[in-house]
Write a protein that holds these residues in place. Sequence first.
Motif, mmCIF file in Angstrom:
data_model
loop_
_atom_site.group_PDB
_atom_site.id
_atom_site.type_symbol
_atom_site.label_atom_id
_atom_site.label_comp_id
_atom_site.label_asym_id
_atom_site.label_seq_id
_atom_site.Cartn_x
_atom_site.Cartn_y
_atom_site.Cartn_z
ATOM 1 N N ASP A 92 -10.685 -55.186 5.650
ATOM 2 C CA ASP A 92 -9.727 -54.620 4.685
ATOM 3 C C ASP A 92 -10.443 -54.058 3.455
ATOM 4 O OD1 ASP A 92 -7.532 -55.182 6.291
ATOM 5 O OD2 ASP A 92 -7.035 -57.046 5.240
ATOM 6 N N ASP A 93 -11.475 -54.772 2.957
ATOM 7 C CA ASP A 93 -12.258 -54.281 1.817
ATOM 8 C C ASP A 93 -12.904 -52.939 2.152
ATOM 9 O OD1 ASP A 93 -11.826 -56.616 0.242
ATOM 10 O OD2 ASP A 93 -13.608 -57.591 1.115
ATOM 11 N N ILE A 94 -13.481 -52.858 3.340
ATOM 12 C CA ILE A 94 -14.185 -51.652 3.776
ATOM 13 C C ILE A 94 -13.207 -50.497 3.944
ATOM 14 C CG2 ILE A 94 -15.485 -50.638 5.701
ATOM 15 C CD1 ILE A 94 -16.787 -53.466 6.009
ATOM 16 N N ARG A 95 -12.075 -50.770 4.547
ATOM 17 C CA ARG A 95 -11.063 -49.718 4.759
ATOM 18 C C ARG A 95 -10.513 -49.208 3.416
ATOM 19 N NH1 ARG A 95 -9.230 -46.598 8.737
ATOM 20 N NH2 ARG A 95 -7.144 -45.870 8.365
ATOM 21 N N ALA A 96 -10.279 -50.127 2.478
ATOM 22 C CA ALA A 96 -9.764 -49.718 1.162
ATOM 23 C C ALA A 96 -10.764 -48.813 0.449
ATOM 24 C CB ALA A 96 -9.442 -50.942 0.315
ATOM 25 N N ALA A 97 -12.040 -49.147 0.525
ATOM 26 C CA ALA A 97 -13.068 -48.313 -0.105
ATOM 27 C C ALA A 97 -13.135 -46.946 0.575
ATOM 28 C CB ALA A 97 -14.420 -49.005 -0.050
ATOM 29 N N ALA A 98 -13.041 -46.925 1.906
ATOM 30 C CA ALA A 98 -13.071 -45.662 2.646
ATOM 31 C C ALA A 98 -11.878 -44.786 2.271
ATOM 32 C CB ALA A 98 -13.080 -45.927 4.147
ATOM 33 N N LEU A 99 -10.715 -45.387 2.154
ATOM 34 C CA LEU A 99 -9.514 -44.643 1.773
ATOM 35 C C LEU A 99 -9.674 -44.035 0.382
ATOM 36 C CD1 LEU A 99 -6.596 -43.753 2.242
ATOM 37 C CD2 LEU A 99 -5.877 -46.012 1.423
ATOM 38 N N GLN A 100 -10.192 -44.811 -0.561
ATOM 39 C CA GLN A 100 -10.388 -44.295 -1.918
ATOM 40 C C GLN A 100 -11.392 -43.140 -1.922
ATOM 41 O OE1 GLN A 100 -8.715 -44.928 -4.717
ATOM 42 N NE2 GLN A 100 -7.410 -46.202 -3.457
ATOM 43 N N TYR A 101 -12.434 -43.267 -1.141
ATOM 44 C CA TYR A 101 -13.436 -42.199 -1.052
ATOM 45 C C TYR A 101 -12.818 -40.909 -0.508
ATOM 46 C CZ TYR A 101 -17.443 -39.479 0.423
ATOM 47 O OH TYR A 101 -18.339 -38.464 0.603
ATOM 48 N N VAL A 102 -12.088 -41.016 0.591
ATOM 49 C CA VAL A 102 -11.483 -39.830 1.204
ATOM 50 C C VAL A 102 -10.439 -39.217 0.269
ATOM 51 C CG1 VAL A 102 -10.088 -38.995 3.154
ATOM 52 C CG2 VAL A 102 -12.010 -40.554 3.548
ATOM 53 N N ARG A 103 -9.680 -40.046 -0.416
ATOM 54 C CA ARG A 103 -8.730 -39.522 -1.403
ATOM 55 C C ARG A 103 -9.456 -38.725 -2.476
ATOM 56 N NH1 ARG A 103 -4.884 -44.829 -2.388
ATOM 57 N NH2 ARG A 103 -3.407 -44.381 -0.698
ATOM 58 N N LYS A 104 -10.567 -39.247 -2.948
ATOM 59 C CA LYS A 104 -11.313 -38.595 -4.021
ATOM 60 C C LYS A 104 -11.873 -37.251 -3.568
ATOM 61 C CE LYS A 104 -13.196 -38.546 -8.115
ATOM 62 N NZ LYS A 104 -12.403 -38.613 -9.333
ATOM 63 N N VAL A 105 -12.559 -37.244 -2.432
ATOM 64 C CA VAL A 105 -13.209 -35.999 -2.014
ATOM 65 C C VAL A 105 -12.213 -34.960 -1.506
ATOM 66 C CG1 VAL A 105 -15.435 -37.096 -1.566
ATOM 67 C CG2 VAL A 105 -13.828 -36.804 0.310
ATOM 68 N N SER A 106 -11.069 -35.400 -0.970
ATOM 69 C CA SER A 106 -10.078 -34.445 -0.469
ATOM 70 C C SER A 106 -9.166 -33.929 -1.578
ATOM 71 C CB SER A 106 -9.223 -35.079 0.627
ATOM 72 O OG SER A 106 -8.338 -36.049 0.091
ATOM 73 N N GLY A 107 -9.023 -34.728 -2.630
ATOM 74 C CA GLY A 107 -8.111 -34.357 -3.699
ATOM 75 C C GLY A 107 -6.659 -34.692 -3.398
ATOM 76 N N PHE A 108 -6.426 -35.409 -2.291
ATOM 77 C CA PHE A 108 -5.072 -35.806 -1.903
ATOM 78 C C PHE A 108 -4.914 -37.318 -1.975
ATOM 79 C CE2 PHE A 108 -5.672 -31.982 0.853
ATOM 80 C CZ PHE A 108 -4.704 -31.183 0.263
ATOM 81 N N ARG A 109 -3.883 -37.765 -2.658
ATOM 82 C CA ARG A 109 -3.560 -39.195 -2.626
ATOM 83 C C ARG A 109 -2.898 -39.527 -1.301
ATOM 84 N NH1 ARG A 109 -2.015 -43.742 -3.203
ATOM 85 N NH2 ARG A 109 -0.830 -45.033 -4.519
ATOM 86 N N ALA A 110 -1.995 -38.655 -0.886
ATOM 87 C CA ALA A 110 -1.331 -38.763 0.408
ATOM 88 C C ALA A 110 -1.278 -37.354 0.985
ATOM 89 C CB ALA A 110 0.070 -39.332 0.250
ATOM 90 N N PRO A 111 -1.904 -37.122 2.128
ATOM 91 C CA PRO A 111 -1.954 -35.776 2.675
ATOM 92 C C PRO A 111 -0.603 -35.350 3.246
ATOM 93 C CG PRO A 111 -2.912 -37.301 4.219
ATOM 94 C CD PRO A 111 -2.605 -38.083 2.976
ATOM 95 N N ALA A 112 -0.391 -34.050 3.319
ATOM 96 C CA ALA A 112 0.784 -33.494 3.983
ATOM 97 C C ALA A 112 0.705 -33.827 5.472
ATOM 98 C CB ALA A 112 0.832 -31.988 3.772
ATOM 99 N N ALA A 113 1.823 -33.765 6.135
ATOM 100 C CA ALA A 113 1.887 -34.113 7.558
ATOM 101 C C ALA A 113 0.862 -33.341 8.389
ATOM 102 C CB ALA A 113 3.294 -33.880 8.089
ATOM 103 N N HIS A 114 0.660 -32.058 8.076
ATOM 104 C CA HIS A 114 -0.276 -31.254 8.871
ATOM 105 C C HIS A 114 -1.743 -31.627 8.607
ATOM 106 C CE1 HIS A 114 0.180 -28.953 5.127
ATOM 107 N NE2 HIS A 114 -1.037 -28.502 5.359
ATOM 108 N N ASN A 115 -2.017 -32.403 7.577
ATOM 109 C CA ASN A 115 -3.387 -32.867 7.298
ATOM 110 C C ASN A 115 -3.586 -34.347 7.604
ATOM 111 O OD1 ASN A 115 -4.464 -30.440 6.364
ATOM 112 N ND2 ASN A 115 -3.570 -30.745 4.344
ATOM 113 N N ARG A 116 -2.550 -35.042 7.977
ATOM 114 C CA ARG A 116 -2.614 -36.497 8.171
ATOM 115 C C ARG A 116 -3.669 -36.914 9.199
ATOM 116 N NH1 ARG A 116 -2.216 -40.975 5.745
ATOM 117 N NH2 ARG A 116 -0.319 -40.276 4.750
#
Length: 78
Positions: A20-44
């Motif tokens: 869970d720690d690793i997944r949370a860090a990965a999610l924060q990283y992807v949010r940061k580099v993508s610029g999306f907190r929650a992606p649109a359905a077509h980017n999910r």
Amino acid sequence: MCRSIKTLRPPVLPGEATEDDIRAAALQYVRKVSGFRAPAAHNREAFDRAVDAVAQVTAELLDTLEVRGRQPVPRGPR
């Protein structure tokens, strides 16, 4: 870098990082580099694949790091 990503290696993190720690860090990283907190359905799908890939590589990194005075503790297959 994103301030909400915490250091996951011992001795900074007491004990071993959980999946869970690793997944949370990965999610924060992807949010940061993508610029999306929650992606649109077509980017999910792309967003979720990126989180999975970053989590996997992070787990591999943590499993192979050598910290002075500690032996690497394998987490097992992911």
